[in-house]
Design a protein around this motif. Sequence first.
Motif, short mmCIF file in Angstrom:
data_model
loop_
_atom_site.label_atom_id
_atom_site.label_comp_id
_atom_site.label_asym_id
_atom_site.label_seq_id
_atom_site.Cartn_x
_atom_site.Cartn_y
_atom_site.Cartn_z
N GLN A 83 48.76 34.48 109.72
CA GLN A 83 47.71 33.89 108.90
C GLN A 83 47.31 34.86 107.80
O GLN A 83 47.12 36.06 108.04
CB GLN A 83 46.48 33.53 109.76
CG GLN A 83 45.35 32.87 108.95
CD GLN A 83 44.40 32.09 109.83
OE1 GLN A 83 44.79 31.06 110.39
NE2 GLN A 83 43.17 32.56 109.96
N LEU A 85 45.03 35.22 103.80
CA LEU A 85 43.98 34.68 102.95
C LEU A 85 44.42 34.77 101.49
O LEU A 85 45.05 35.76 101.09
CB LEU A 85 42.67 35.45 103.15
CG LEU A 85 42.14 35.54 104.58
CD1 LEU A 85 40.81 36.30 104.60
CD2 LEU A 85 41.98 34.15 105.20
N PHE A 97 38.27 31.13 98.79
CA PHE A 97 39.60 31.58 99.19
C PHE A 97 40.26 30.52 100.08
O PHE A 97 39.58 29.72 100.74
CB PHE A 97 39.54 32.92 99.93
CG PHE A 97 38.75 32.90 101.21
CD1 PHE A 97 39.38 32.73 102.45
CD2 PHE A 97 37.36 33.06 101.20
CE1 PHE A 97 38.65 32.71 103.63
CE2 PHE A 97 36.62 33.05 102.38
CZ PHE A 97 37.27 32.87 103.60
N TYR A 98 41.59 30.52 100.03
CA TYR A 98 42.37 29.63 100.89
C TYR A 98 42.64 30.31 102.22
O TYR A 98 42.84 31.52 102.28
CB TYR A 98 43.71 29.27 100.26
CG TYR A 98 43.66 28.44 99.00
CD1 TYR A 98 42.50 27.79 98.60
CD2 TYR A 98 44.79 28.30 98.20
CE1 TYR A 98 42.47 27.03 97.45
CE2 TYR A 98 44.78 27.54 97.05
CZ TYR A 98 43.61 26.92 96.67
OH TYR A 98 43.59 26.16 95.53
N VAL A 99 42.69 29.52 103.27
CA VAL A 99 43.15 30.00 104.58
C VAL A 99 44.58 29.48 104.74
O VAL A 99 44.81 28.28 104.89
CB VAL A 99 42.24 29.49 105.72
CG1 VAL A 99 42.78 29.95 107.07
CG2 VAL A 99 40.81 29.97 105.51
N TRP A 117 39.87 25.51 102.39
CA TRP A 117 39.21 26.42 101.45
C TRP A 117 37.82 26.73 101.96
O TRP A 117 37.13 25.86 102.51
CB TRP A 117 39.14 25.76 100.08
CG TRP A 117 38.41 26.54 99.01
CD1 TRP A 117 38.93 27.45 98.14
CD2 TRP A 117 37.01 26.44 98.67
NE1 TRP A 117 37.95 27.92 97.29
CE2 TRP A 117 36.76 27.32 97.60
CE3 TRP A 117 35.95 25.69 99.19
CZ2 TRP A 117 35.51 27.46 97.02
CZ3 TRP A 117 34.68 25.85 98.62
CH2 TRP A 117 34.47 26.72 97.55
N ALA A 122 36.99 36.65 100.21
CA ALA A 122 37.95 36.50 101.32
C ALA A 122 37.55 37.42 102.47
O ALA A 122 37.45 38.64 102.30
CB ALA A 122 39.35 36.83 100.83
N PRO A 124 38.50 37.88 106.66
CA PRO A 124 39.24 37.41 107.84
C PRO A 124 38.34 36.93 108.97
O PRO A 124 38.73 36.04 109.74
CB PRO A 124 40.06 38.63 108.25
CG PRO A 124 40.15 39.48 107.02
CD PRO A 124 38.87 39.25 106.29
N ALA A 127 37.58 33.21 108.61
CA ALA A 127 38.70 32.27 108.62
C ALA A 127 38.93 31.76 110.04
O ALA A 127 39.19 32.56 110.95
CB ALA A 127 39.95 32.94 108.08
N GLN A 162 46.19 39.61 102.64
CA GLN A 162 45.86 38.71 101.55
C GLN A 162 47.09 38.47 100.69
O GLN A 162 47.98 39.32 100.58
CB GLN A 162 44.71 39.27 100.70
CG GLN A 162 43.39 39.35 101.45
CD GLN A 162 42.23 39.68 100.54
OE1 GLN A 162 42.32 39.58 99.32
NE2 GLN A 162 41.10 40.09 101.14
#
Length: 274
Positions: A83, A85, A97-99, A117, A122, A124, A127, A162
């Motif tokens: 995973q 970001l 930020f996108y996950v 989103w 960002a 962690p 998320a 990231q």
Amino acid sequence: MHRFLLTPRWWGINVFVALAVPFCLFMGTWQLGRFEDRVGSHREAAAAARPADRTAAPLDSLLPVDTKTSGRLASASGEYADQLLVPDRRLDGASGFYVLTVLRTDSGKAVPVVRGWLPGAADPARAPAAPTGRVEVTGALQASENSGTKGVHAQGGLPAGQLGVIAAASLVNIVPYELYDAWLTVQTPADGMVPVPAQAPDNTGLDLKAFQNLGYTGEWFVFVAFVLFMWVRLYRREVETLRDEEAGLLDPVPAGAAQEPVASAGAAQEPARG
């Protein structure tokens, strides 16, 4: 009176016009076709976003991503792995930020999946963790981004965990899997995340470049009108000049006027005789 059209000077003018007009018409038609293609791609993207058309197809059947498959719903099965970001992504005017979670599919290859989103920087810790075990993911298919995409910065300088650009070329040095050259964005995310809408592929849709094509179309047709206007103007001036000469309205140039300075110069060079 129209014999002047057969003179070398007018031959050159006529050949230029005969070549320039078709060339300008061809270029104008080509630019108009480019604009119509962009309008068509814009309509296809809008049609793909309608609920009635949201029928998922297997991921492999939609690859490679093009203007027709971009934004289509694709399905893939497998297990979530790494995973990451994706910071500095704007949605509805807000920064967030996108996950992104890499899905290892049954085919052995992996595909990046943007699960949603979140606003803010960002982090962690904010998320949500990806589901464990075997999952079936459905998301809008997207082409790999490039570093020139608006609002996207390069990978260099980002903290660990990231990602700057969602592309196989960026992920190849981060995850040890063979990757699809595409990514998915889940349209019904969980855990309070906001869905990321599908984006139109580069160089499609009614953007600034599309209207530039339309502007160039007008320019090429204006060039055609200008070339024809100048030809008619030169033609009419030539005809009027010939008519004035026939009517005696123009003062004729004396036949010996051009020779007089020469004769004078010769007399001045003749040595004096005693």
